[in-house]
Design a protein around this motif. Structure first.
Motif, PDB file in Angstrom:
ATOM      1  N   VAL A  46     -53.931 -37.695  -9.650  1.00  0.00           N
ATOM      2  CA  VAL A  46     -53.983 -39.117  -9.997  1.00  0.00           C
ATOM      3  C   VAL A  46     -55.190 -39.793  -9.361  1.00  0.00           C
ATOM      4  O   VAL A  46     -55.918 -40.562 -10.014  1.00  0.00           O
ATOM      5  N   VAL A  47     -55.431 -39.518  -8.074  1.00  0.00           N
ATOM      6  CA  VAL A  47     -56.572 -40.128  -7.386  1.00  0.00           C
ATOM      7  C   VAL A  47     -57.881 -39.671  -8.026  1.00  0.00           C
ATOM      8  O   VAL A  47     -58.805 -40.479  -8.232  1.00  0.00           O
ATOM      9  N   TYR A  49     -58.327 -38.811 -11.105  1.00  0.00           N
ATOM     10  CA  TYR A  49     -58.447 -39.519 -12.388  1.00  0.00           C
ATOM     11  C   TYR A  49     -58.895 -40.966 -12.175  1.00  0.00           C
ATOM     12  O   TYR A  49     -59.766 -41.474 -12.898  1.00  0.00           O
ATOM     13  N   LEU A  50     -58.321 -41.641 -11.188  1.00  0.00           N
ATOM     14  CA  LEU A  50     -58.680 -43.034 -10.933  1.00  0.00           C
ATOM     15  C   LEU A  50     -60.141 -43.167 -10.523  1.00  0.00           C
ATOM     16  O   LEU A  50     -60.796 -44.170 -10.836  1.00  0.00           O
ATOM     17  N   GLN A  53     -61.935 -41.439 -14.123  1.00  0.00           N
ATOM     18  CA  GLN A  53     -61.437 -41.818 -15.453  1.00  0.00           C
ATOM     19  C   GLN A  53     -61.497 -40.655 -16.439  1.00  0.00           C
ATOM     20  O   GLN A  53     -61.684 -40.846 -17.638  1.00  0.00           O
ATOM     21  N   LEU A 103     -48.575 -44.629  -8.338  1.00  0.00           N
ATOM     22  CA  LEU A 103     -49.921 -44.827  -8.893  1.00  0.00           C
ATOM     23  C   LEU A 103     -49.939 -44.593 -10.398  1.00  0.00           C
ATOM     24  O   LEU A 103     -50.631 -45.307 -11.138  1.00  0.00           O
ATOM     25  N   THR A 106     -48.385 -47.708 -12.026  1.00  0.00           N
ATOM     26  CA  THR A 106     -49.070 -48.994 -11.855  1.00  0.00           C
ATOM     27  C   THR A 106     -50.559 -48.980 -12.194  1.00  0.00           C
ATOM     28  O   THR A 106     -51.120 -50.030 -12.515  1.00  0.00           O
ATOM     29  N   LYS A 107     -51.209 -47.793 -12.142  1.00  0.00           N
ATOM     30  CA  LYS A 107     -52.657 -47.754 -12.279  1.00  0.00           C
ATOM     31  C   LYS A 107     -53.175 -46.939 -13.464  1.00  0.00           C
ATOM     32  O   LYS A 107     -54.245 -47.208 -13.977  1.00  0.00           O
ATOM     33  N   VAL A 108     -52.424 -45.931 -13.884  1.00  0.00           N
ATOM     34  CA  VAL A 108     -52.966 -44.999 -14.876  1.00  0.00           C
ATOM     35  C   VAL A 108     -52.983 -45.596 -16.267  1.00  0.00           C
ATOM     36  O   VAL A 108     -53.895 -45.365 -17.054  1.00  0.00           O
ATOM     37  N   GLY A 109     -51.949 -46.366 -16.622  1.00  0.00           N
ATOM     38  CA  GLY A 109     -51.950 -47.022 -17.928  1.00  0.00           C
ATOM     39  C   GLY A 109     -51.627 -46.073 -19.052  1.00  0.00           C
ATOM     40  O   GLY A 109     -50.638 -45.346 -19.018  1.00  0.00           O
TER      41      GLY A 109
END
Length: 296
Positions: A46-47, A49-50, A53, A103, A106-109
């Motif tokens: 996840v990190v 990817y954030l 992207q 994450l 809340t962040k990946v969408g």
């Protein structure tokens, strides 16, 4: 190659890589670290990817490897300060996994990254995501990554085979003769991490845990020799992949779930029928004691 062949090849590569790495997890009595790392790599993915992207690329492997090393470090840190090994693993992996889940929520969408995908994977989609490789032509990306990871695992274990044996069976002796036991420990956990993330997208965390533990545990029941145990564990991983795939077709169920079930079935058969340490042989020969594989 056909659609079925690509799925079987990909799953077999997972079985071989996880089977070889899993042997050392079993012998070092660190089986639950497989469960911990297979979940905490989600945070690394996840990190990564954030930050980029992108859901593909070497950064995903790096992120997962870092998460795996952090898991190992935190478990070791807590354990060195008096917390039990099992409690350390439980606290660290649930906390880091929970952070990854938060994450994602809340962040990946809208990215194709969710908890269900992380846990179960979807190996039936593997043949459709391909890359072109010189001399090999079009090959699924997950398969290519698994081939590279298997090569790395085999090379690293082969280069340090004697060191792995000594640090596994007698870490105190290894430290006394100058072998960097802690360094090899973190190198091994890095191997576990990259093996896990290479399998993650295709088969999910559940099958990764099954492939890391069950084939090695089954092989442990059949032999007392380390090199034979490595071979048997890899072979059981491949058998689980093939049997699980056709079982899934037969009952029209999850392929990854069926492969994980097959690993348990192979372990159960080994537990009952293995000639040296199996339940049946122990019943026929009372007093037979299991032995740890020799550092041959």
């Amino acid at each position: 190659m056909s659609y079925t062949a690509w799925i079987l090849l990909t799953a077999s590569l997972v079985g071989i890589s996880c089977g070889v790495v899993g042997v050392f997890l079993i012998l070092r009595k660190m089986a639950m670290m497989a469960d911990a790392i297979s979940h905490t790599v989600l945070l690394g993915i996840v990190v990564a990817y954030l930050l980029t992207q992108s859901l593909s690329g070497i950064h995903m492997v790096i992120g997962a490897a870092v998460a795996g090393i952090l898991t190992t470090y935190f478990v070791q840190w807590f354990h060195s300060r008096g917390v039990g090994q099992d409690a350390s693993i439980g606290v660290v992996f649930t906390t880091l996994f929970a952070i990854g889940v938060i994450l994602i929520a809340t962040k990946v969408g809208n990215a194709h990254l969710d908890v269900q995908h992380a846990l179960m994977g979807e190996i039936s989609f593997v043949p459709w995501n391909t890359v072109t490789v010189p001399m090999l032509g079009s090959i699924p990306l997950a398969t290519l990554m698994l081939i590279i990871v298997l090569f790395i695992v085999v090379v690293v274990i082969g280069l340090f085979y004697k060191e792995w044996k000594l640090t596994t069976f007698d870490p105190a002796l290894a430290a006394s003769i100058g072998i960097p036991v802690l360094g090899l420990h973190y190198l091994f956990m890095t191997l576990v991490s990259i093996t896990t993330v290479a399998s993650f997208d295709a088969v999910g965390a559940i099958m990764v845990v099954a492939m890391l533990i069950a084939p090695a545990a089954a092989a442990y029941l059949w032999t007392d020799k380390l090199h034979v145990m490595l071979f048997l564990s890899a072979a059981f991983g491949v058998m689980s992949a093939v049997l699980g795939y056709y079982f899934a077709l037969w009952i029209d169920s999850s392929i990854s779930g069926s492969m994980a079930f097959a690993t348990g079935l192979i372990f159960l058969i080994s537990f009952v029928l293995s000639p040296r340490h199996g339940m049946l042989s122990n019943w026929l020969r009372p007093g037979t004691k299991g032995q740890v594989p020799r550092p041959d």
